[in-house]
Design a protein around this motif. Structure first.
Motif, mmCIF file in Angstrom:
data_model
loop_
_atom_site.group_PDB
_atom_site.id
_atom_site.type_symbol
_atom_site.label_atom_id
_atom_site.label_comp_id
_atom_site.label_asym_id
_atom_site.label_seq_id
_atom_site.Cartn_x
_atom_site.Cartn_y
_atom_site.Cartn_z
ATOM 1 N N LYS A 154 17.381 113.177 -10.008
ATOM 2 C CA LYS A 154 18.673 113.577 -10.809
ATOM 3 C C LYS A 154 18.874 113.143 -12.170
ATOM 4 O O LYS A 154 19.183 113.869 -12.800
ATOM 5 N N LEU A 155 17.923 112.162 -12.547
ATOM 6 C CA LEU A 155 17.725 111.784 -14.153
ATOM 7 C C LEU A 155 16.830 112.763 -14.859
ATOM 8 O O LEU A 155 17.251 113.104 -15.907
ATOM 9 N N PHE A 156 15.949 113.359 -13.990
ATOM 10 C CA PHE A 156 14.898 114.271 -14.984
ATOM 11 C C PHE A 156 15.033 115.621 -14.276
ATOM 12 O O PHE A 156 14.822 115.795 -13.134
ATOM 13 N N LYS A 160 28.411 107.965 -17.557
ATOM 14 C CA LYS A 160 28.922 106.448 -18.091
ATOM 15 C C LYS A 160 27.498 105.832 -18.941
ATOM 16 O O LYS A 160 27.741 104.880 -19.429
ATOM 17 N N TRP A 161 26.447 106.537 -18.887
ATOM 18 C CA TRP A 161 25.359 106.034 -19.642
ATOM 19 C C TRP A 161 25.074 106.592 -21.202
ATOM 20 O O TRP A 161 24.226 106.258 -21.661
ATOM 21 N N LYS A 211 25.357 104.989 -25.241
ATOM 22 C CA LYS A 211 25.310 103.453 -24.915
ATOM 23 C C LYS A 211 24.115 102.942 -25.806
ATOM 24 O O LYS A 211 23.893 101.706 -25.542
ATOM 25 N N GLY A 212 23.208 103.483 -26.260
ATOM 26 C CA GLY A 212 22.182 103.157 -27.032
ATOM 27 C C GLY A 212 20.961 102.822 -26.257
ATOM 28 O O GLY A 212 20.062 102.161 -26.700
ATOM 29 N N PHE A 213 20.926 103.601 -25.044
ATOM 30 C CA PHE A 213 19.646 103.424 -24.117
ATOM 31 C C PHE A 213 18.533 104.044 -24.655
ATOM 32 O O PHE A 213 18.656 105.223 -25.366
ATOM 33 N N ASN A 214 17.374 103.581 -24.910
ATOM 34 C CA ASN A 214 16.295 104.354 -25.493
ATOM 35 C C ASN A 214 14.984 104.129 -24.517
ATOM 36 O O ASN A 214 13.799 104.533 -24.888
ATOM 37 N N THR A 215 15.028 103.350 -23.332
ATOM 38 C CA THR A 215 13.894 103.419 -22.582
ATOM 39 C C THR A 215 14.353 103.658 -21.031
ATOM 40 O O THR A 215 15.462 103.107 -20.610
ATOM 41 N N HIS A 267 18.041 101.809 -17.059
ATOM 42 C CA HIS A 267 17.860 102.010 -18.457
ATOM 43 C C HIS A 267 18.032 100.624 -19.022
ATOM 44 O O HIS A 267 18.809 99.863 -18.860
ATOM 45 N N SER A 268 17.274 100.615 -20.063
ATOM 46 C CA SER A 268 17.460 99.385 -21.153
ATOM 47 C C SER A 268 17.689 100.011 -22.707
ATOM 48 O O SER A 268 17.541 101.136 -22.834
#
Length: 127
Positions: free
Chosen positions: A15-17, A56-57, A60-64, A124-125
């Protein structure tokens, strides 16, 4: 096996990709062995970033993209020269059982195991 998306229980990952993500380079950050299970847990980052982030993500600054792979009923576990900060090349060979393997560029640090159930999880980080 060529893509992370081909693993059993990879529904959330898919679902994410919106396209298949090739199994390849990973940055290993955790390794957990449960001798009484027996199971092996691997936590690692992949260079690809999802193109279908849940609302919701977003922003949020996720980059990994950080993945986890849990292998249950492992046997023939071999680990050499870990921990290391090197980037690994991951492969998963599927026959009757799956055989995840990680090798660094110089083939010194490595991990190899035989399992009948590699199951992914995704998170995610931030920076």
């Amino acid at each position: 096996m060529k893509y992370w998306n081909e693993l059993d229980e990879s529904i959330f990952f898919c679902k994410l990709f919106s396209h298949p993500i090739e199994i390849g380079r990973i940055s290993l950050f955790s390794l957990q062995i449960e001798n009484d299970q027996p199971s092996l847990g691997l936590g690692f980052d992949i260079p690809e970033f999802p193109d279908n982030l849940p609302e919701k993500w977003q922003n949020k600054g996720f980059n990994t993209c950080r993945l986890g792979l849990t292998c249950s009923n492992i046997s023939d576990l071999k680990i050499t020269n870990i921990p290391t900060k090197e980037i690994f090349s991951a492969t998963i060979e599927r026959s009757y059982t799956a055989q995840p393997s990680l090798y660094s560029g110089n083939l010194s640090p490595q991990l190899h195991a035989t399992t009948n159930n590699p199951a992914p999880n995704t998170k995610h980080s931030g920076e």
